[in-house]
Design an enzyme around this catalytic site. Structure first.
Site, short mmCIF file in Angstrom:
data_model
loop_
_atom_site.label_atom_id
_atom_site.label_comp_id
_atom_site.label_asym_id
_atom_site.label_seq_id
_atom_site.Cartn_x
_atom_site.Cartn_y
_atom_site.Cartn_z
N SER A 85 0.81 -1.21 0.00
CA SER A 85 0.00 0.00 0.00
C SER A 85 0.85 1.27 0.00
CB SER A 85 -0.95 -0.04 1.21
OG SER A 85 -1.86 1.02 1.18
N ASP A 108 -2.69 6.33 -3.45
CA ASP A 108 -1.54 5.69 -2.81
C ASP A 108 -1.03 4.58 -3.71
OD1 ASP A 108 -3.60 3.87 -2.43
OD2 ASP A 108 -2.90 3.23 -0.46
N ASP A 125 -1.21 1.37 -3.90
CA ASP A 125 -2.03 0.27 -4.40
C ASP A 125 -3.43 0.70 -4.83
OD1 ASP A 125 -3.13 0.61 -1.84
OD2 ASP A 125 -3.61 -1.51 -1.66
N ASP A 159 -6.08 2.16 -3.20
CA ASP A 159 -7.31 2.10 -2.41
C ASP A 159 -7.49 3.32 -1.51
OD1 ASP A 159 -5.46 1.57 -0.42
OD2 ASP A 159 -6.27 -0.40 0.12
#
Length: 447
Positions: A104, A243, A245, A247
């Site tokens: 992430s 960000d 990833d 999400d």
């Protein structure tokens, strides 16, 4: 979750090369997951694997693939793909589970694994527990005739881009809008600019040159300064930061001012209430700014707090019939549009609201003034529990007395990093800073 050996609040995460974030463990993890999935009354299982852009993803992708195939599961490889895209494609491809290789918002030297169920939701605790139990067994391979197969999904990005566009009305158009989109050199670097451009926006893209090592490095939702400066310098209408990833989403208004997840949720809640789309209470977390709770109450909108983590926000929404929730960090859940937190989908919901109302982001939030709030991350040694120390508990009691009627504090151990997060908010910035400094010093001394 407290009895788990490997799974935390957001999957399995750590530093690359250090157990359990190692190639040998990922091989065993793939095999364990495959045995659990194939063993649930199925002749075979299909598992999709997506990843972000960090260099270690290649290694872990191969290891997971080998383990899954050895257990008799078929694998569908998606390549670099946002976490919510994996959730969507798990459903779309009728797979039995999805795996995301990502840490992430963390730097490249970290990585992690998250699982999705066949419904595109976080894997149930019982299945995670079953996988952990299988990890204690010896590695084994099914007979050759039962081995799984692996293949690449060539149209994964196009499938997901089309899904994102279906979450707004067919006549929705961003024509004439100038957007700066910061993809953090991460998983959204291909798909996000494409989605906004296909909807008519003029896109100035940042963070779209991943090299395996620069994910989240000075860009994205954890470092929005470059985006804020670009919006101011170019006179863009709005900035969007993702960000690594994909999400989390934050936005920057036309003045170059940052709007966090709390502000975006507040904007959507009011608009959805007026349009009849809002259902159930809005769900925030222990970290949600009190100004949002107070503002929603003034609009007659219910609000409840869940534990920190989108897994717990999701659970509270489902249990209370809600559709909107999230965190200040930018995890937004729009459950009437996506099964999990999806940064691109959430950004589209905000843009659709602004276009329909004919207003700007700064105008839509002109009455929203968050209380001064700040978080200090105190790094701790593995296994340390400073929150159990009498000195920390006494300091917490003293801080709560100082904030009585004027603010609040949150002390919590992170589920994704070896840190204790010390958060204080108050109606006076000086009071907030003084309480935060004193409390953080005591926590630091107790580690």
């Amino acid at each position: 979750m407290g009895d788990r050996k490997y799974f935390g609040t957001d999957g399995i995460r750590g530093r690359v090369g250090e157990f359990p974030i190692s190639a040998d463990f990922m091989l065993r993890l793939g095999a364990a997951a495959g045995r659990v999935l194939v063993g649930e009354g199925r002749d075979h299982a299909v598992v999709v694997i997506g990843k972000d852009t960090r260099i270690s993803g290649y290694m872990f992708e191969s290891a997971l693939e080998a383990g899954l195939v050895a257990a008799g599961a078929d694998v569908r490889m998606l390549g670099p793909m946002p976490t919510p895209a994996v959730a969507y494609l798990t459903r779309s491809l009728r797979a039995d589970a999805g795996i995301v290789i990502s840490a992430s918002h963390n730097p490249h030297h970290d990585n992690g694994i998250k699982f999705f169920s066949a419904q595109g939701e976080k894997l149930p605790d019982a299945v995670e527990a079953a996988i952990e139990a299988e990890l204690d067994q010896d590695f084994r391979t099914v007979p050759s005739e039962r081995l799984g197969k692996a293949q690449r999904v060539d149209d994964a990005l196009a499938r997901y881009a089309e899904f994102c566009k279906t979450t707004v009305p067919e006549d929705f158009n961003l024509g004439g809008m100038r957007l700066v989109v910061d993809c953090a050199h991460g998983a959204t670097y291909q798909v996000a600019p494409r989605v906004f451009e296909e909807l008519g926006a003029v896109v100035d893209a940042l963070g779209v040159e991943p090299d395996g090592l620069n994910i989240n490095n000075g860009v994205g939702s954890t470092h929005p300064e470059a985006l804020m400066a670009r919006v101011r310098d170019t006179g863009a209408d709005l900035g969007i930061a993702f960000d690594g990833d994909g999400d989390r989403v934050l936005m920057v208004d036309g003045r170059g001012q940052l709007v966090d997840g709390d502000g975006l949720i507040y904007l959507l809640a009011r608009d959805w209430q007026a349009s009849g789309r809002l259902a159930g209470p809005v769900v925030g977390t222990l970290m949600t700014n009190y100004a949002m709770e107070r503002g929603l109450a003034g609009q007659g909108i219910g609000f409840i707090r869940a534990r920190v983590g989108d897994r717990f926000v999701h659970k509270a929404l489902v249990e209370n019939g809600g559709v909107l929730g999230g965190e200040a960090s930018g995890h937004l859940l729009c459950l009437d549009r996506a099964s999990t937190g999806d940064a691109i989908v959430s950004a589209l919901q905000v843009l659709e609201s602004l276009r329909r109302q004919g207003t700007s982001l700064e105008q839509a939030l002109s009455d929203y003034q968050p209380l001064p709030q700040q978080t200090v991350n105190v790094r701790i040694a593995p296994g340390a529990k400073p929150l159990d120390q009498p000195a920390v508990q006494a300091a917490r009691d003293e801080a709560e007395k100082a904030l009585a009627g004027r603010g609040r504090l949150v002390l919590r151990a992170s589920g994704t990093e070896p840190v204790v997060r010390v958060t204080v908010e108050a109606d006076d910035a000086g009071l907030m800073r003084d309480v935060l400094d004193r409390l953080a010093d005591v926590v630091r001394a107790a580690t």
